[in-house]
Design a protein around this motif. Structure first.
Motif, PDB file in Angstrom:
ATOM      1  N   ILE A  21     -23.864  14.353  35.492  1.00  0.00           N
ATOM      2  CA  ILE A  21     -25.090  14.364  34.675  1.00  0.00           C
ATOM      3  C   ILE A  21     -24.706  14.581  33.216  1.00  0.00           C
ATOM      4  O   ILE A  21     -24.120  15.611  32.861  1.00  0.00           O
ATOM      5  CB  ILE A  21     -26.067  15.459  35.146  1.00  0.00           C
ATOM      6  N   GLY A  22     -25.030  13.588  32.378  1.00  0.00           N
ATOM      7  CA  GLY A  22     -24.791  13.694  30.939  1.00  0.00           C
ATOM      8  C   GLY A  22     -26.056  14.128  30.219  1.00  0.00           C
ATOM      9  O   GLY A  22     -26.944  14.757  30.814  1.00  0.00           O
ATOM     10  N   GLU A  23     -26.154  13.781  28.952  1.00  0.00           N
ATOM     11  CA  GLU A  23     -27.315  14.226  28.166  1.00  0.00           C
ATOM     12  C   GLU A  23     -28.400  13.140  28.126  1.00  0.00           C
ATOM     13  O   GLU A  23     -29.431  13.267  28.784  1.00  0.00           O
ATOM     14  CB  GLU A  23     -26.863  14.590  26.755  1.00  0.00           C
ATOM     15  N   GLY A  24     -28.137  12.099  27.366  1.00  0.00           N
ATOM     16  CA  GLY A  24     -29.121  11.028  27.255  1.00  0.00           C
ATOM     17  C   GLY A  24     -28.459   9.782  26.717  1.00  0.00           C
ATOM     18  O   GLY A  24     -27.341   9.845  26.215  1.00  0.00           O
ATOM     19  N   PRO A  25     -29.148   8.635  26.818  1.00  0.00           N
ATOM     20  CA  PRO A  25     -28.569   7.388  26.341  1.00  0.00           C
ATOM     21  C   PRO A  25     -28.276   7.445  24.840  1.00  0.00           C
ATOM     22  O   PRO A  25     -29.044   8.020  24.072  1.00  0.00           O
ATOM     23  CB  PRO A  25     -29.670   6.354  26.626  1.00  0.00           C
ATOM     24  N   GLY A  26     -27.151   6.851  24.451  1.00  0.00           N
ATOM     25  CA  GLY A  26     -26.845   6.649  23.034  1.00  0.00           C
ATOM     26  C   GLY A  26     -27.194   5.219  22.651  1.00  0.00           C
ATOM     27  O   GLY A  26     -27.925   4.537  23.378  1.00  0.00           O
ATOM     28  N   GLU A  27     -26.644   4.766  21.530  1.00  0.00           N
ATOM     29  CA  GLU A  27     -27.007   3.442  21.019  1.00  0.00           C
ATOM     30  C   GLU A  27     -26.659   2.323  22.007  1.00  0.00           C
ATOM     31  O   GLU A  27     -27.492   1.473  22.332  1.00  0.00           O
ATOM     32  CB  GLU A  27     -26.289   3.199  19.683  1.00  0.00           C
ATOM     33  N   VAL A  63     -25.696   3.606  31.695  1.00  0.00           N
ATOM     34  CA  VAL A  63     -25.241   4.935  31.241  1.00  0.00           C
ATOM     35  C   VAL A  63     -23.768   4.892  30.819  1.00  0.00           C
ATOM     36  O   VAL A  63     -22.979   4.148  31.372  1.00  0.00           O
ATOM     37  CB  VAL A  63     -25.390   6.034  32.333  1.00  0.00           C
ATOM     38  N   PHE A  64     -23.440   5.712  29.854  1.00  0.00           N
ATOM     39  CA  PHE A  64     -22.051   5.947  29.445  1.00  0.00           C
ATOM     40  C   PHE A  64     -21.243   4.660  29.269  1.00  0.00           C
ATOM     41  O   PHE A  64     -20.221   4.474  29.944  1.00  0.00           O
ATOM     42  CB  PHE A  64     -21.363   6.901  30.438  1.00  0.00           C
ATOM     43  N   VAL A  65     -21.715   3.792  28.373  1.00  0.00           N
ATOM     44  CA  VAL A  65     -20.960   2.570  28.086  1.00  0.00           C
ATOM     45  C   VAL A  65     -20.415   2.536  26.657  1.00  0.00           C
ATOM     46  O   VAL A  65     -19.702   1.616  26.290  1.00  0.00           O
ATOM     47  CB  VAL A  65     -21.801   1.285  28.338  1.00  0.00           C
ATOM     48  N   ARG A 123     -18.465   4.841  23.347  1.00  0.00           N
ATOM     49  CA  ARG A 123     -17.141   5.490  23.224  1.00  0.00           C
ATOM     50  C   ARG A 123     -17.000   6.676  24.170  1.00  0.00           C
ATOM     51  O   ARG A 123     -15.963   6.870  24.798  1.00  0.00           O
ATOM     52  CB  ARG A 123     -16.931   5.976  21.778  1.00  0.00           C
ATOM     53  N   ALA A 124     -18.065   7.467  24.267  1.00  0.00           N
ATOM     54  CA  ALA A 124     -18.019   8.608  25.195  1.00  0.00           C
ATOM     55  C   ALA A 124     -17.886   8.100  26.631  1.00  0.00           C
ATOM     56  O   ALA A 124     -17.208   8.720  27.464  1.00  0.00           O
ATOM     57  CB  ALA A 124     -19.273   9.470  25.039  1.00  0.00           C
ATOM     58  N   GLY A 125     -18.512   6.961  26.901  1.00  0.00           N
ATOM     59  CA  GLY A 125     -18.425   6.372  28.239  1.00  0.00           C
ATOM     60  C   GLY A 125     -17.007   5.934  28.574  1.00  0.00           C
ATOM     61  O   GLY A 125     -16.539   6.111  29.709  1.00  0.00           O
ATOM     62  N   CYS A 155     -25.784   9.816  35.764  1.00  0.00           N
ATOM     63  CA  CYS A 155     -27.095   9.704  35.113  1.00  0.00           C
ATOM     64  C   CYS A 155     -27.179  10.727  33.984  1.00  0.00           C
ATOM     65  O   CYS A 155     -26.183  11.367  33.644  1.00  0.00           O
ATOM     66  CB  CYS A 155     -28.226   9.867  36.122  1.00  0.00           C
ATOM     67  N   ASN A 156     -28.358  10.876  33.410  1.00  0.00           N
ATOM     68  CA  ASN A 156     -28.556  11.735  32.247  1.00  0.00           C
ATOM     69  C   ASN A 156     -29.763  12.649  32.437  1.00  0.00           C
ATOM     70  O   ASN A 156     -30.613  12.394  33.283  1.00  0.00           O
ATOM     71  CB  ASN A 156     -28.798  10.869  31.007  1.00  0.00           C
ATOM     72  N   THR A 157     -29.858  13.655  31.563  1.00  0.00           N
ATOM     73  CA  THR A 157     -31.016  14.556  31.628  1.00  0.00           C
ATOM     74  C   THR A 157     -32.284  13.845  31.157  1.00  0.00           C
ATOM     75  O   THR A 157     -33.364  14.125  31.657  1.00  0.00           O
ATOM     76  CB  THR A 157     -30.823  15.812  30.759  1.00  0.00           C
TER      77      THR A 157
END
Ligand code: URA
Length: 192
Positions: free
Chosen positions: A41-47, A55-57, A59-61, A81-83
């Motif tokens: 479980i991550g935080e939330g979608p980025g750009e 999810v997580f695609v 740089r962090a992904g 998934c994310n929060t």
């Protein structure tokens, strides 16, 4: 609570429970094996996640994929998934009311996947899953038990990109996840 994946996807897609839906391109639910014994479980979608609907695609992904590979786990064998399912503006941390509005979806995902082990990525996931008084710096690398599931936290991959000195702690946490999966005889089944 017996929501199906299809029903949950519809509910998430239709959700207007908080203002985040106004600024995102699309909702991002989660990916991976919907019956995985390990859930992240991550935080939330980025750009990039917002643009691609995955999810997580970003740089962090990429780093998360490498972290999983370090314990020989292919991404598609776990569930990620994310929060929150909508991208917060400028990637800011989701506000407490936004986390609260989205939490029922996360809980339904957990109920559907029924993971044995949950790996929390960063302080927001810790707050949502363990409670507002838990701090990532204090609780990472420790096992918690909730509803028969083993839960452990580590730093968010984006935090590791900002401060790579913390990577050795995350490596220790990853090994704890691997060893718990082994102890529950779940590890071999996840290997490629
Ligand atoms: N960071 C997150 O917490 N989740 C994503 O999906 C991407 C980046």
């Amino acid at each position: 609570m017996h929501t199906s994946w299809a029903q949950l996807a519809r509910e998430v897609s239709d959700c207007t429970a908080c203002p985040l839906c106004e600024g995102c391109t699309q909702k991002v639910m989660g990916q991976g094996d919907p019956k995985a014994p390990l859930m992240l479980i991550g935080e939330g979608p980025g750009e990039q996640e917002d643009l691609q609907g995955l999810v997580f695609v970003g740089r962090a992904g990429d780093l998360l994929t490498k972290m999983l590979a370090a314990i020989h786990l292919p991404r598609d064998r776990v569930y990620i998934c994310n929060t929150v399912k909508c991208r917060p503006p400028k990637n800011r941390t989701p506000k407490p009311a936004e986390l609260e509005a989205c939490q029922p979806f996360l809980l339904q995902q957990i109920a559907l996947v029924q993971p044995k082990v949950i790996f929390l990525l960063g302080s927001t996931a810790v707050r949502v899953m363990l409670g507002p008084n838990y701090r990532i710096t204090q609780c990472r690398g420790q096992w918690f038990e909730r509803g028969g599931m083993k839960i452990i936290a580590t730093f968010h991959p984006a935090a590791l990109l900002r401060d790579p000195r913390r990577k050795h702690e995350t490596w220790a946490d990853l090994q704890m996840v691997r060893d718990e999966l082994k102890a529950q005889s779940l590890y071999a089944g996840l290997l490629p």
